[in-house]
Enzyme design. Structure first.
Site, PDB file in Angstrom:
ATOM      1  N   ARG A   1       0.257  -9.282  13.485  1.00 14.56           N
ATOM      2  CA  ARG A   1      -0.302  -8.229  12.628  1.00 14.56           C
ATOM      3  C   ARG A   1      -1.205  -8.825  11.549  1.00 14.56           C
ATOM      4  O   ARG A   1      -2.251  -8.273  11.233  1.00 14.56           O
ATOM      5  CB  ARG A   1       0.822  -7.416  11.979  1.00 14.56           C
TER       6      ARG A   1
ATOM      7  N   LYS B   1       0.837  -1.210   0.000  1.00 15.03           N
ATOM      8  CA  LYS B   1       0.000   0.000   0.000  1.00 15.03           C
ATOM      9  C   LYS B   1       0.869   1.256   0.000  1.00 15.03           C
ATOM     10  O   LYS B   1       0.624   2.182  -0.748  1.00 15.03           O
ATOM     11  CB  LYS B   1      -0.903   0.055   1.249  1.00 15.03           C
TER      12      LYS B   1
ATOM     13  N   ARG C   1      12.110  -2.571  10.934  1.00 15.04           N
ATOM     14  CA  ARG C   1      11.177  -2.054  11.935  1.00 15.04           C
ATOM     15  C   ARG C   1      10.933  -3.102  13.001  1.00 15.04           C
ATOM     16  O   ARG C   1      10.871  -4.294  12.694  1.00 15.04           O
ATOM     17  CB  ARG C   1       9.843  -1.710  11.249  1.00 15.04           C
TER      18      ARG C   1
ATOM     19  N   ARG D   1      -8.725   0.904  10.017  1.00 18.11           N
ATOM     20  CA  ARG D   1      -8.217  -0.447  10.271  1.00 18.11           C
ATOM     21  C   ARG D   1      -9.303  -1.356  10.826  1.00 18.11           C
ATOM     22  O   ARG D   1      -9.083  -2.532  11.005  1.00 18.11           O
ATOM     23  CB  ARG D   1      -7.148  -0.387  11.348  1.00 18.11           C
TER      24      ARG D   1
ATOM     25  N   ARG E   1      11.644  -6.855   4.724  1.00 17.18           N
ATOM     26  CA  ARG E   1      11.524  -5.408   4.537  1.00 17.18           C
ATOM     27  C   ARG E   1      12.571  -4.631   5.337  1.00 17.18           C
ATOM     28  O   ARG E   1      12.813  -4.914   6.513  1.00 17.18           O
ATOM     29  CB  ARG E   1      10.123  -4.986   4.964  1.00 17.18           C
TER      30      ARG E   1
HETATM   31  P1  AMP Z   1       1.430   0.256   9.387  1.00 15.61           P
HETATM   32  O1  AMP Z   1       2.707   0.931   9.037  1.00 15.61           O
HETATM   33  O2  AMP Z   1       0.231   0.875   8.714  1.00 15.61           O
HETATM   34  O3  AMP Z   1       1.486  -1.241   9.186  1.00 15.61           O
HETATM   35  O4  AMP Z   1       1.189   0.492  10.958  1.00 15.61           O
HETATM   36  C1  AMP Z   1       2.121   0.061  11.916  1.00 15.61           C
HETATM   37  C2  AMP Z   1       1.432  -0.073  13.274  1.00 15.61           C
HETATM   38  O5  AMP Z   1       0.876   1.188  13.665  1.00 15.61           O
HETATM   39  C3  AMP Z   1       0.260  -1.050  13.302  1.00 15.61           C
HETATM   40  O6  AMP Z   1       0.670  -2.390  13.507  1.00 15.61           O
HETATM   41  C4  AMP Z   1      -0.537  -0.503  14.486  1.00 15.61           C
HETATM   42  O7  AMP Z   1       0.062  -0.860  15.726  1.00 15.61           O
HETATM   43  C5  AMP Z   1      -0.382   0.997  14.322  1.00 15.61           C
HETATM   44  N1  AMP Z   1      -1.440   1.569  13.464  1.00 15.61           N
HETATM   45  C6  AMP Z   1      -1.304   2.137  12.229  1.00 15.61           C
HETATM   46  N2  AMP Z   1      -2.473   2.551  11.747  1.00 15.61           N
HETATM   47  C7  AMP Z   1      -3.407   2.247  12.692  1.00 15.61           C
HETATM   48  C8  AMP Z   1      -4.817   2.408  12.788  1.00 15.61           C
HETATM   49  N3  AMP Z   1      -5.530   2.966  11.789  1.00 15.61           N
HETATM   50  N4  AMP Z   1      -5.427   1.977  13.923  1.00 15.61           N
HETATM   51  C9  AMP Z   1      -4.738   1.413  14.935  1.00 15.61           C
HETATM   52  N5  AMP Z   1      -3.404   1.219  14.907  1.00 15.61           N
HETATM   53  C10 AMP Z   1      -2.737   1.618  13.801  1.00 15.61           C
END
Ligand code: AMP
Length: 215
Positions: A171, A13, A160, A88, A127
């Site tokens: 996740r 994404k 990360r 989410r 990654r």
């Molecule tokens: P991402 O980079 O989008 O995969 O986000 C990394 C982490 O940030 C996720 O595993 C969540 O812990 C947190 N996170 C990101 N976006 C959200 C969201 N919309 N709601 C809740 N937690 C989020």
């Protein structure tokens, strides 16, 4: 265009969002990026978010929704935006709809980037992200020229915390349970489009643009 990007962690994404920004000149709003910045800056919000993020869990809606509302109110969102990693879950999607309805600017399209679970595992564990410019690489499929160094800015590449194997499993499980139902949510609204997120990044992007430009 007011776009929601859907897809499991690792579906690409963020990569597609970066290309969409260039092409359409609208900002990407990545809640993951905003939260990681808060963690790096050591803000109170970042400290609260870190414990959830390290375990691969969702940060509470109350925190994330506040951040998105604040971001959407900025002028650069007037001509559209790309939401990446938000909503989410159904409750975030409903709140978003409410906020946007008040501004008379509903989501125009939800784009789902679909990738098999096995592929996702490999993508996520491989990654690496640049500390300075956030450019992403993959040690299996798109490595940087020099090990551990960003091609774009020479910054250091790192893994990360939430890309470690045990966190990734969590996740992906949370994605299945909480986020995947949003595919149906947007399908019912008649604004869902889907693309297979496998293969060459530019080819996927070409398909994405065709889908977005098709009436
Ligand atoms: P991402 O980079 O989008 O995969 O986000 C990394 C982490 O940030 C996720 O595993 C969540 O812990 C947190 N996170 C990101 N976006 C959200 C969201 N919309 N709601 C809740 N937690 C989020």
């Amino acid at each position: 265009m007011r776009l929601v990007l859907l897809g499991a962690p690792g579906a690409g994404k963020g990569t597609q969002a970066k290309k969409l920004i260039e092409k359409y000149g609208i900002p990407q709003i990545s809640t993951g990026d905003i939260l990681r910045k808060a963690v790096t800056d050591g803000t109170p919000l970042g400290k609260e978010a870190k414990s959830y993020m390290d375990k691969g869990e969702l940060v509470p809606d109350s925190v994330v929704i506040g951040l998105v509302k604040e971001r959407l109110a900025k002028d650069d969102c007037n001509d559209g935006f790309i939401l990446d990693g938000f909503p989410r879950n159904t409750s975030q999607a409903q709140t978003l709809d409410g906020v946007l309805a008040m501004m008379n600017t509903p989501i125009t399209v939800a784009l789902s980037v679909d990738v098999d679970k096995d592929d996702l595992m490999k993508r996520l564990t491989g990654r690496r992200t640049c500390k300075s410019c956030q450019q992403m690489y993959n040690i299996y499929s798109s490595p940087s020229g020099q090990d551990g160094i960003c091609d774009k800015c020479g910054g250091t590449l790192f893994q990360r915390d939430d890309d470690k194997e045990e966190t990734i499993k969590n996740r992906l499980d949370i994605y299945e349970k909480s986020t995947a139902p949003l595919i149906d949510y947007y399908k019912k609204k008649g604004i869902l489009k889907s693309v297979m997120g496998v293969g060459n990044i530019d080819e996927i992007f070409k398909k994405v643009c065709e889908l977005l430009e098709k009436k």
